[in-house]
Design a protein around this motif. Structure first.
Motif, PDB file in Angstrom:
ATOM      1  N   SER A  78       0.742  -1.093   0.136  1.00 37.37           N
ATOM      2  CA  SER A  78       0.096  -0.107   0.011  1.00 37.37           C
ATOM      3  C   SER A  78       0.873   1.209  -0.049  1.00 37.37           C
ATOM      4  O   SER A  78       1.935   1.088   0.327  1.00 37.37           O
TER       5      SER A  78
ATOM      6  N   GLU B 271       2.407   1.518   3.362  1.00 29.81           N
ATOM      7  CA  GLU B 271       3.329   0.507   3.830  1.00 29.81           C
ATOM      8  C   GLU B 271       4.571   1.239   2.787  1.00 29.81           C
ATOM      9  O   GLU B 271       5.617   1.106   3.580  1.00 29.81           O
TER      10      GLU B 271
ATOM     11  N   GLU C 252      -8.589  -0.892  -2.807  1.00 29.55           N
ATOM     12  CA  GLU C 252      -8.996  -1.611  -2.299  1.00 29.55           C
ATOM     13  C   GLU C 252      -9.770  -1.467  -0.908  1.00 29.55           C
ATOM     14  O   GLU C 252      -9.236  -1.066  -0.024  1.00 29.55           O
TER      15      GLU C 252
ATOM     16  N   TRP D 110      -7.974   1.434   1.052  1.00 30.73           N
ATOM     17  CA  TRP D 110      -6.664   1.224   0.988  1.00 30.73           C
ATOM     18  C   TRP D 110      -6.456   1.341  -0.762  1.00 30.73           C
ATOM     19  O   TRP D 110      -6.985   1.111  -1.479  1.00 30.73           O
TER      20      TRP D 110
ATOM     21  N   ARG E  32       1.298  -7.211   8.886  1.00 31.60           N
ATOM     22  CA  ARG E  32       0.105  -7.640   8.221  1.00 31.60           C
ATOM     23  C   ARG E  32      -0.415  -9.032   8.821  1.00 31.60           C
ATOM     24  O   ARG E  32      -1.508  -9.238   8.770  1.00 31.60           O
TER      25      ARG E  32
ATOM     26  N   ALA F 122      -3.765  -9.825  10.217  1.00 38.80           N
ATOM     27  CA  ALA F 122      -4.788 -10.748   9.626  1.00 38.80           C
ATOM     28  C   ALA F 122      -5.132 -11.725  10.569  1.00 38.80           C
ATOM     29  O   ALA F 122      -6.162 -12.221  10.539  1.00 38.80           O
TER      30      ALA F 122
ATOM     31  N   SER G 249     -12.213  -6.915   1.837  1.00 40.18           N
ATOM     32  CA  SER G 249     -10.647  -6.372   2.023  1.00 40.18           C
ATOM     33  C   SER G 249      -9.913  -6.996   3.187  1.00 40.18           C
ATOM     34  O   SER G 249      -8.967  -7.126   3.187  1.00 40.18           O
ATOM     35  N   GLU G 250     -10.769  -7.453   4.101  1.00 40.89           N
ATOM     36  CA  GLU G 250     -10.137  -8.095   5.303  1.00 40.89           C
ATOM     37  C   GLU G 250      -9.515  -9.375   5.173  1.00 40.89           C
ATOM     38  O   GLU G 250      -8.555  -9.739   5.460  1.00 40.89           O
TER      39      GLU G 250
ATOM     40  N   ARG H 121      -6.431  -8.772   2.977  1.00 45.35           N
ATOM     41  CA  ARG H 121      -5.395  -8.667   3.889  1.00 45.35           C
ATOM     42  C   ARG H 121      -4.986  -9.835   4.637  1.00 45.35           C
ATOM     43  O   ARG H 121      -3.569 -10.273   4.639  1.00 45.35           O
TER      44      ARG H 121
ATOM     45  N   ARG I  72      -3.057 -11.946   1.804  1.00 49.68           N
ATOM     46  CA  ARG I  72      -1.801 -11.204   1.336  1.00 49.68           C
ATOM     47  C   ARG I  72      -0.587 -11.560   2.301  1.00 49.68           C
ATOM     48  O   ARG I  72       0.462 -11.653   2.223  1.00 49.68           O
ATOM     49  N   ALA I  73      -0.958 -11.394   3.460  1.00 53.06           N
ATOM     50  CA  ALA I  73      -0.103 -11.610   4.531  1.00 53.06           C
ATOM     51  C   ALA I  73       0.601 -12.906   4.482  1.00 53.06           C
ATOM     52  O   ALA I  73       1.671 -13.530   4.719  1.00 53.06           O
TER      53      ALA I  73
END
Length: 315
Positions: free
Chosen positions: A29, A32, A62, A65, A106, A110, A178-179, A182, A185-186
Motif C-alpha cells: 500500500s 506501507e 481496495e 486502501w 500484516r 490478519a 478487504s479483510e 489482507r 496477502r499476509a
C-alpha cells in the motif's frame, strides 16, 4: 524512442529504483511503502506517479486502501533484466528489514481478524470430509494439463492460491472482503512460491479482469453464497480462453436449513443438473464430476471446459 526515454527518466532516481525493487518483492500500500522508505506519503506518491506515467507500476484501490504493484511482465521484464545484469536489482538491507516489519504487521493484523472468525469455518468443515481430501481431489481434477493463468474467485484466505499457484504461469485471487484479502496477502507473502500471486478486490458478478484472460478459474466453496449462481458462473466463464477450465467445488444439494441463518448460505448445495445447465448457458461443457462423501454434507467438484476451438453453427 519516446517510450524508452520515459522509462529511463522514471528510473533515474534512487528512490524510484528502491520502489521498483520493493514492489518486485511484494505488493504494498502507499502507506506501507512510505514506511519502508522512511519518507512522507506525499513524496512517495509523487515518485509513484512518475513510475505509473512511465507504465512501470499500477495502482489498485481496495476499500479505503490503495495498493501498488508492478506493471505486466511484458513491460517490466526487459528493465529488470538490465537492472539485474548491472547488479542493482535487490533492495537495500535497511529497506528489506523494514519490509519484513511490514510483513510481520500484516500477519499479526490478519491473524487477529481470522482468530475472531475461525469458528465460522471450523463449524462448516466439521460437516464434511477433511480439507486434505478435497484439495487432493481438486489437484486430481485439474491434473494432466498445465494450470496456465489461474484465477481464484472468492479467494478468502488464499488457500487455493497456496495449492495451485506454484504450478501456474500467473495467479490472481479475487475477493469482495478487504479483510480477507489482507489475511491472504499476509499468508501468501511468507511463501516464495506464492509471493507474487496478485490479489484484487472485486465482486463475483463483475470480475475486474479481461475476457479470455485465464486458463483455469476456481470457485471453491463460493457458489452457495451467490444470489444468482448462474450469473456468477457466466462471469467466471467469461474469463476463459479456448480450452479453458472452470472448477467449482461446493456442496451437493442438502437440507441443512440452519446454514441459511447461522452461516449466511443462500443456496443449500447444488445438483449436477443445475450446474450442467449453468455451464451450458455459459458456453461450457460439463467434463467431470466428483463426489466426496463422509459427513453430513457431500462435497462435489464440477469441472467445466470451453471447447478448444470455436463451435461452428450449422445453418
Amino acid at each position: 524512442m519516446s517510450d524508452a526515454l520515459s522509462i529511463f527518466r522514471a528510473l533515474a532516481d534512487p528512490t524510484r529504483l528502491r520502489i521498483v525493487a520493493l514492489l518486485r518483492a511484494m505488493e504494498l500500500s502507499v502507506g506501507e511503502l512510505a514506511a519502508v522508505l522512511a519518507q512522507s506519503q506525499p513524496r512517495v506518491s509523487r515518485h509513484v506517479k512518475i513510475l505509473a506515467d512511465a507504465g512501470l507500476t499500477a495502482r489498485r484501490r481496495e476499500g479505503s486502501w490503495v495498493f501498488l504493484t508492478l506493471a505486466s511482465p511484458t513491460r517490466t521484464a526487459p528493465i529488470f533484466a538490465a537492472i539485474d545484469a548491472w547488479g542493482e536489482g535487490a533492495a537495500g538491507s535497511d529497506d528489506l528489514a523494514r519490509l519484513e516489519a511490514v510483513r510481520a504487521e500484516r500477519t499479526a493484523a490478519a491473524e487477529r481478524y481470522f482468530a475472531g472468525h475461525a469458528g465460522d469455518w471450523d463449524a462448516i468443515r466439521s460437516l464434511h470430509v477433511a480439507e486434505a481430501e478435497v484439495e487432493a481431489a481438486i489437484r486430481a481434477a485439474l491434473g494432466g494439463r498445465p494450470v496456465g493463468r489461474l484465477v481464484d474467485v472468492g479467494t478468502g484466505t488464499g488457500r487455493m492460491l497456496e495449492l495451485l499457484a506454484p504450478d501456474a504461469e500467473s495467479a490472481v485471487g479475487i475477493d469482495r472482503s478487504s479483510e480477507m484479502l489482507r489475511f491472504a496477502r499476509a499468508k501468501l507473502s511468507r511463501q516464495e512460491a506464492t509471493a507474487r500471486a496478485e490479489l484484487r478486490q472485486g465482486d463475483m458478478y463483475a470480475l475486474p479482469l479481461d475476457d479470455r484472460s485465464a486458463d483455469v478459474v476456481v470457485l471453491h466453496q463460493v457458489l452457495h453464497y451467490a444470489q444468482q449462481p448462474g450469473a456468477a458462473l457466466a462471469e467466471a466463464a467469461r474469463l476463459l480462453g479456448l480450452g479453458g477450465r472452470l472448477l467449482v467445488a461446493d456442496f451437493a444439494a442438502h437440507d441443512r436449513e440452519e446454514l441459511r441463518t447461522v452461516d449466511a448460505h443462500v443456496r443449500l448445495g447444488f445438483s449436477d443438473h443445475q450446474v450442467a445447465k449453468w455451464f451450458g448457458a455459459a458456453g461450457l461443457t460439463l467434463a467431470d464430476t466428483r463426489a466426496l462423501e463422509g459427513g453430513a454434507l457431500t462435497v462435489k467438484l464440477w469441472l467445466g471446459e470451453r471447447p478448444a476451438s470455436p463451435v461452428r453453427k450449422v445453418a
